[in-house]
Motif scaffolding. Structure first.
Motif, PDB file in Angstrom:
ATOM      1  N   PHE A  27       0.838  -1.203   0.000  1.00 14.99           N
ATOM      2  CA  PHE A  27       0.000   0.000   0.000  1.00 14.99           C
ATOM      3  C   PHE A  27       0.880   1.264   0.000  1.00 14.99           C
ATOM      4  CE2 PHE A  27      -1.961   3.262   2.820  1.00 14.99           C
ATOM      5  CZ  PHE A  27      -2.906   3.743   1.919  1.00 14.99           C
ATOM      6  N   VAL A  28       1.930   1.253   0.782  1.00 17.36           N
ATOM      7  CA  VAL A  28       2.837   2.411   0.826  1.00 17.36           C
ATOM      8  C   VAL A  28       3.447   2.646  -0.540  1.00 17.36           C
ATOM      9  CG1 VAL A  28       4.994   3.295   1.791  1.00 17.36           C
ATOM     10  CG2 VAL A  28       3.321   2.174   3.283  1.00 17.36           C
ATOM     11  N   ARG A  29       3.926   1.602  -1.196  1.00 21.14           N
ATOM     12  CA  ARG A  29       4.561   1.754  -2.508  1.00 21.14           C
ATOM     13  C   ARG A  29       3.562   2.260  -3.552  1.00 21.14           C
ATOM     14  NH1 ARG A  29       7.451  -1.912   0.216  1.00 21.14           N
ATOM     15  NH2 ARG A  29       9.689  -2.084  -0.226  1.00 21.14           N
ATOM     16  N   ASP A  30       2.357   1.717  -3.521  1.00 20.92           N
ATOM     17  CA  ASP A  30       1.341   2.160  -4.476  1.00 20.92           C
ATOM     18  C   ASP A  30       0.968   3.629  -4.236  1.00 20.92           C
ATOM     19  OD1 ASP A  30       1.360  -0.377  -5.505  1.00 20.92           O
ATOM     20  OD2 ASP A  30      -0.454  -1.029  -4.414  1.00 20.92           O
ATOM     21  N   PHE A  31       0.915   4.037  -2.985  1.00 18.27           N
ATOM     22  CA  PHE A  31       0.533   5.414  -2.643  1.00 18.27           C
ATOM     23  C   PHE A  31       1.570   6.412  -3.170  1.00 18.27           C
ATOM     24  CE2 PHE A  31       0.609   8.854   0.707  1.00 18.27           C
ATOM     25  CZ  PHE A  31      -0.477   9.546   0.188  1.00 18.27           C
ATOM     26  N   PHE A  32       2.841   6.144  -2.983  1.00 18.58           N
ATOM     27  CA  PHE A  32       3.875   7.049  -3.469  1.00 18.58           C
ATOM     28  C   PHE A  32       3.972   7.040  -4.994  1.00 18.58           C
ATOM     29  CE2 PHE A  32       5.713   6.913   0.878  1.00 18.58           C
ATOM     30  CZ  PHE A  32       5.845   8.283   1.072  1.00 18.58           C
ATOM     31  N   ALA A  33       3.464   5.988  -5.634  1.00 16.76           N
ATOM     32  CA  ALA A  33       3.524   5.901  -7.098  1.00 16.76           C
ATOM     33  C   ALA A  33       2.419   6.718  -7.764  1.00 16.76           C
ATOM     34  CB  ALA A  33       3.433   4.435  -7.536  1.00 16.76           C
ATOM     35  N   THR A  34       1.459   7.184  -7.007  1.00 21.16           N
ATOM     36  CA  THR A  34       0.352   7.960  -7.576  1.00 21.16           C
ATOM     37  C   THR A  34       0.534   9.440  -7.284  1.00 21.16           C
ATOM     38  OG1 THR A  34      -1.040   7.846  -5.602  1.00 21.16           O
ATOM     39  CG2 THR A  34      -1.160   5.979  -7.138  1.00 21.16           C
TER      40      THR A  34
END
Length: 798
Positions: A500-507
């Motif tokens: 979730f953290v990685r996906d959040f920073f990717a957006t």
């Protein structure tokens, strides 16, 4: 520092003899030895004189222009150039003289011609007093210089005269000699002979060398030879050289050193490394490093050979360096190997409290004199020797005895041979940083305390997916110490959360949330994780809320916020009853804002009162308000006079900046009341004005012109204002939450509406703070406020 010897200098030294002989040949037909005429030389002298009697128009004009300059230079009315001797004398140019005075100029020329030097005659209107045989004259002053031709024959005089007594300084005498030399040069320009054939074995050297070469005649400084580099550098043509003199190409700033050079060359000396400034044909300046050698004829110095290395680029670079050295805001310095200051700039002198570098160097020889602990310099030397470079912070003493913290950056100064010849570096004043560090650390501790007070798990995570900090709830959830999280990559205990953290920073989204089911320590739980980006998307805050028992969690959250609000309330002062009654109300909103206030006696006569409001809501706003409360209550603002409100606001603005407080700022109204003088001194930083109601309900809005919130902009200059307090007056200080209220019809209540309400309440016999708050609630039609509400009432009954 050792000096770099240029290839041109070495070449000049090795070829000096050959070039001298070659150029001596060049000048053989132009330069003849000085001849002092005697009785047997009269025919030759008359023959020499005859060559100058008939002048062309250009020469005549040049002589007159030269003569016209003399009265301006010497502030005397009369000047003349006469050729010949008494009895056979003709005036070639004059200014300001009558015919009788010109006859006297011819008559008196006998004295400089006989003595072959400058002669000064004064008191000429008193015959027999100065010179027994001097003719009677209406003139009082005469100064004459003999004109000696290049062959050594006297051919006339250049003189100045006045009708009142005068005096010549040493500089004026030298100037008069120079003008005579220029007059001779003007007379002889048409006598120049063409140069003899060049010697081919040195012609190639003179043509292809990178340095300019010239020869000049010592008797009149006429240019005899220049090489192609000289022509290209200064922009002249070869045809112009026969009519040019050394003074034609010299910048005015080089006249004095040039005169000294000529004196030494006439003594047969050689000179090297002389810095001069030349002028091109278009007037541009050219810096050169010159080497000179005397050329000899008949056992006496006759002409000069000069090798000129163009150092304009180096000079401009040096000037640019000096300009940067002097004008930079950094304090720059250079030290000797022994550690003594040899050069500093103005910024460093000012930093240490001195008026100029000169004053600094006259009082400070060594850095240890500045260090609060002098032994630290020995440690610096050890680190320089072992590490080759040093950056450290040290406490130093200023000129007035105060101390500051500076950051020193020191490194060895290396010469072209790689030897350490000293040290150089720069200094920055880091005192504000040092003072702020304690505040920042306190803020960090309080931030951790606030984070720990938040129910649920909280973590700060960088954009490269590593933990920057967590609260105690998160650590306790996984039964790990806080330190086990810092620096570790996310997902080491919960892979779903890590993804979730990685996906959040990717957006591009600024906020996101997710529900995560997991088993922690054998117990199932469900968390709502809310993420928000921070620090320009370089980090994010992740808050995990256990929604397994949502209601209980919500109740716990309210309880925690209420506890935080109660904690803030516990820090606030109790009401005062005398000698100045003060009542107060603090009503936190549901979100917990940043209101805070305090009042206390600075001494028996002076009462400090302030109220502040931090932007935003929540724990961060409360944390900042509590931090400011602690700073003011402890008077932890070094160098601040707490009796002067503007100083307090300035110090707060210096210590607290938006970028260091997550873009939060705060407003504040701060006042000091002197009960003896009945005077209130106050200052305002973006806060609503305090309202002073007199006994007859007259309203005064107490605010200052400069009213910028604390932390928003650096270097704001706040100011004081004051007012006299009448007996029976009341002062009201409040936050904007009390009047920024949405009315049922959608309109916004205003400050003026609230002031009107205060004035109406003032006329009521039951006037108190509860009555005011009750009327405000009636306006909003609600029991709670959208923002924190703080309200102070100060009664000046006596």
């Amino acid at each position: 520092m050792s000096k770099l010897i240029s290839p041109s200098h070495l070449l000049f030294s090795s070829l000096k003899t050959g070039v001298r002989n070659f150029l001596r040949t060049l000048a053989a037909d132009r330069i003849t030895p000085m001849i002092v005429p005697g009785p047997d030389d009269e025919p030759e002298s008359l023959e020499a004189l005859s060559r100058y009697q008939t002048l062309d128009a250009a020469t005549q004009t040049a002589l007159q222009e030269l003569t016209d300059l003399i009265p301006q230079l010497f502030q005397m009315p009369i000047a003349a150039i006469a050729l010949g001797i008494p009895g056979n004398c003709s005036i070639k140019s004059q200014i300001g003289a009558t015919p009788d005075e010109l006859d006297l100029a011819c008559a008196w020329s006998v004295y400089p011609l006989q003595q072959k030097r400058l002669v000064v005659l004064n008191s000429l209107n008193k015959p027999g007093e100065l010179l027994p045989d001097a003719p009677q004259s209406p003139l009082c002053f005469y100064a004459g210089v003999p004109l000696i031709s290049s062959q050594g024959y006297p051919i006339g005089t250049l003189c100045i005269m006045d009708r009142v007594p005068q005096h010549l300084s040493a500089t004026q005498k030298q100037t008069l000699q120079t003008l005579a030399t220029q007059a001779i040069a003007t007379l002889e320009r048409h006598l120049i002979q063409p140069p003899p054939p060049y010697q081919p074995h040195l012609l190639d050297f003179l043509t292809h060398t990178h340095d300019a070469i010239q020869t000049l005649r010592l008797s009149d400084q006429r240019l005899l030879y220049v090489n192609p580099v000289w022509l290209k550098t200064l922009g002249y043509s070869l045809e112009e050289i026969p009519s040019m003199y050394w003074w034609d190409i010299l910048d005015a700033s080089s006249f004095e050193p040039a005169s000294t050079i000529l004196e030494k060359l006439r003594l047969g000396e050689s000179l090297s490394g002389i810095n001069l400034i030349l002028l091109t044909k278009t007037g541009d300046r050219v810096w050169v490093e010159a080497n000179f050698s005397s050329g000899w004829e008949r056992n006496q110095p006759d002409h000069a050979i000069a090798l000129l290395r163009n150092v304009t680029g180096e000079q401009q670079a040096r000037l640019k360096y000096e300009q940067l050295f002097e004008n930079t805001a950094l304090g720059l310095f250079q030290l000797t190997l022994e550690g003594h200051y040899c050069q500093i700039n103005s910024a460093l002198a000012k930093m240490y409290g001195y008026e100029s570098p000169t004053q600094f160097l006259s009082r400070i020889e060594h850095p240890r004199q500045l260090y609060l602990h002098p032994q630290e310099w020995e440690e610096c030397l050890h680190l320089l020797e072992t590490q080759g470079h040093l950056v450290h912070e040290v406490e130093v003493k200023r000129c007035d005895g105060s101390t500051i913290w500076v950051s020193e950056n020191i490194q060895p100064l290396i010469d072209i041979k790689g030897r350490t010849i000293g040290y150089e570096g720069f200094v920055q004043d880091v005192t504000p940083n040092k003072q702020a560090e304690a505040t920042v650390q306190l803020a960090r501790d309080q931030l951790q305390a606030v984070l720990d007070a938040v129910p649920g798990t909280v973590s700060l995570i960088s954009a490269d997916f590593h933990y920057l900090g967590v609260n105690r709830h998160l650590a306790a959830t996984y039964n790990l110490p806080l330190a086990q999280f810092i620096g570790r990559e996310v997902g080491f205990r919960q892979s779903v959360f890590g993804q979730f953290v990685r996906d959040f920073f990717a957006t591009q989204s600024r906020e996101a949330s997710i529900e995560i089911d997991s088993e922690v320590n054998g117990v199932f739980r469900s968390d709502l994780v809310i993420a928000k980006k921070w620090l320009e998307d370089q980090a994010a805050v992740f808050v995990g809320i256990d929604i397994t028992e949502r209601k209980r969690a919500e109740a716990a959250l309210k309880g925690e916020l209420a506890e935080a609000a109660e904690y803030v309330r516990s820090l606030l002062p109790l009401p005062l009853s005398e000698p100045v009654p003060i009542d107060s109300r603090f009503i936190p909103s549901q979100q917990l804002g940043g209101d805070c206030f305090d009042y206390y006696w600075l001494d028996d006569d002076n009462l400090a009162i302030y109220l502040l409001d931090v932007s935003g809501h929540g724990s961060r706003a409360a944390l900042l308000s509590v931090s400011v409360l602690n700073l003011l209550r402890a008077r932890f603002l070094p160098g601040t006079d707490f009796y002067q409100p503007y100083q307090v606001l300035t110090a707060l603005n210096h210590a607290i900046k938006m970028e260091r407080q997550r873009n939060m700022y705060f407003t504040i109204w701060y006042g000091v009341y002197n009960q003896v003088q009945r005077q209130l001194v106050y200052s305002c930083a973006g806060h609503p004005p305090a309202i002073l109601l007199s006994k007859d309900s007259t309203v005064q809005k107490l605010r200052t012109e400069t009213s910028v919130p604390i932390g928003m902009f650096p270097n704001i200059k706040y100011e004081n204002a004051s007012c006299e307090i009448e007996a029976g007056s009341s002062l009201y200080i409040f936050s904007d939450g009390i009047y920024e209220i949405n009315e049922p019809d959608g309109s916004m209540w205003s400050l003026d509406n609230f002031i009107e309400l205060l004035a109406q309440c003032r006329n009521s016999n039951l006037f108190n703070l509860e009555q005011v708050l009750g009327l405000v609630r009636q306006v909003s039609k609600a029991d709670t406020f959208h923002d924190d509400v703080s309200l102070l009432q100060v009664k000046f009954d006596m």
